[in-house]
Design a protein around this motif. Structure first.
Motif, mmCIF file in Angstrom:
data_model
loop_
_atom_site.group_PDB
_atom_site.id
_atom_site.type_symbol
_atom_site.label_atom_id
_atom_site.label_comp_id
_atom_site.label_asym_id
_atom_site.label_seq_id
_atom_site.Cartn_x
_atom_site.Cartn_y
_atom_site.Cartn_z
ATOM 1 N N ALA A 21 1.263 10.074 9.057
ATOM 2 C CA ALA A 21 0.298 9.843 10.133
ATOM 3 C C ALA A 21 -0.775 8.838 9.721
ATOM 4 O O ALA A 21 -1.142 7.952 10.506
ATOM 5 N N VAL A 22 -1.277 8.940 8.501
ATOM 6 C CA VAL A 22 -2.303 8.001 8.036
ATOM 7 C C VAL A 22 -1.705 6.597 7.913
ATOM 8 O O VAL A 22 -2.349 5.608 8.300
ATOM 9 N N ALA A 23 -0.481 6.483 7.427
ATOM 10 C CA ALA A 23 0.172 5.168 7.345
ATOM 11 C C ALA A 23 0.332 4.562 8.734
ATOM 12 O O ALA A 23 0.014 3.381 8.945
ATOM 13 N N ASP A 24 0.791 5.366 9.683
ATOM 14 C CA ASP A 24 0.970 4.870 11.054
ATOM 15 C C ASP A 24 -0.355 4.439 11.667
ATOM 16 O O ASP A 24 -0.443 3.398 12.315
ATOM 17 N N MET A 25 -1.398 5.247 11.463
ATOM 18 C CA MET A 25 -2.707 4.920 12.018
ATOM 19 C C MET A 25 -3.259 3.637 11.395
ATOM 20 O O MET A 25 -3.765 2.760 12.100
ATOM 21 N N ALA A 26 -3.159 3.511 10.073
ATOM 22 C CA ALA A 26 -3.688 2.326 9.402
ATOM 23 C C ALA A 26 -2.979 1.068 9.883
ATOM 24 O O ALA A 26 -3.624 0.042 10.146
ATOM 25 N N PRO A 41 4.348 5.792 3.149
ATOM 26 C CA PRO A 41 3.844 7.118 2.810
ATOM 27 C C PRO A 41 4.683 7.721 1.695
ATOM 28 O O PRO A 41 5.890 7.467 1.594
ATOM 29 N N ALA A 42 4.043 8.506 0.852
ATOM 30 C CA ALA A 42 4.737 9.270 -0.186
ATOM 31 C C ALA A 42 4.127 10.663 -0.142
ATOM 32 O O ALA A 42 3.247 10.992 -0.938
ATOM 33 N N GLY A 43 4.555 11.441 0.829
ATOM 34 C CA GLY A 43 3.929 12.737 1.046
ATOM 35 C C GLY A 43 4.839 13.903 0.773
ATOM 36 O O GLY A 43 6.029 13.870 1.092
ATOM 37 N N ILE A 99 0.856 -1.194 0.000
ATOM 38 C CA ILE A 99 0.000 0.000 0.000
ATOM 39 C C ILE A 99 0.887 1.238 0.000
ATOM 40 O O ILE A 99 1.811 1.352 0.815
ATOM 41 N N VAL A 100 0.591 2.191 -0.895
ATOM 42 C CA VAL A 100 1.271 3.481 -0.915
ATOM 43 C C VAL A 100 0.220 4.557 -0.663
ATOM 44 O O VAL A 100 -0.835 4.565 -1.300
ATOM 45 N N LEU A 101 0.532 5.450 0.270
ATOM 46 C CA LEU A 101 -0.377 6.538 0.618
ATOM 47 C C LEU A 101 0.242 7.860 0.172
ATOM 48 O O LEU A 101 1.263 8.290 0.703
#
Length: 136
Positions: A21-26, A40-42, A9-11
């Protein structure tokens, strides 16, 4: 999947902090045993707001477990960046797919499903179902 291959999964967010943060939460909400590979790719390489094809490509390569990569994005230009990478044909791992899903809820559903061994179709479907999550 009994073949040992996993969906990554890439966010992609315009903000490094949001994507992380979304990657850590998921990952935390997926709980229990093995968690799917999530990256994450932010933001931009210099830490600014925006999207970066280089960061997206690196994240996809990092999480590629051989069963495809689901890419979730936050806003419109992130969609365009991922679509451009997909159109190139050789920038992203084979089986990379842009998933139409809400960013936070979709990310959680995708990570939970991938962590449970779901294939790319199941991961995409779970993430897309998050559009139906009601808050009232």
């Amino acid at each position: 999947m009994g073949d040992g291959k996993t969906v990554g999964i890439v966010l992609v967010s315009h903000s490094r902090e949001v994507a992380t943060a979304v990657a850590d939460m998921a990952k935390a909400l997926a709980g229990g045993g093995a968690t799917a590979q999530v990256a994450p790719a932010g933001g931009t390489p210099d830490g600014g707001l925006g999207t970066s094809s280089e960061l997206i490509t690196a994240a996809a390569e990092e999480v590629d477990g051989g069963a495809g990569v689901a890419v979730l994005v936050d806003l419109g230009s992130a969609v365009l960046t991922v679509k451009a990478l997909l159109a190139e044909g050789d920038e992203l791992p084979t089986g990379t797919r842009l998933v139409d899903a809400p960013f936070v809820e979709g990310a959680v559903a995708a990570v939970v499903t991938a962590s449970a061994g779901g294939d790319l179709d199941a991961v995409e479907a779970a993430a897309a179902e998050a559009y139906g999550y009601r808050k009232q």
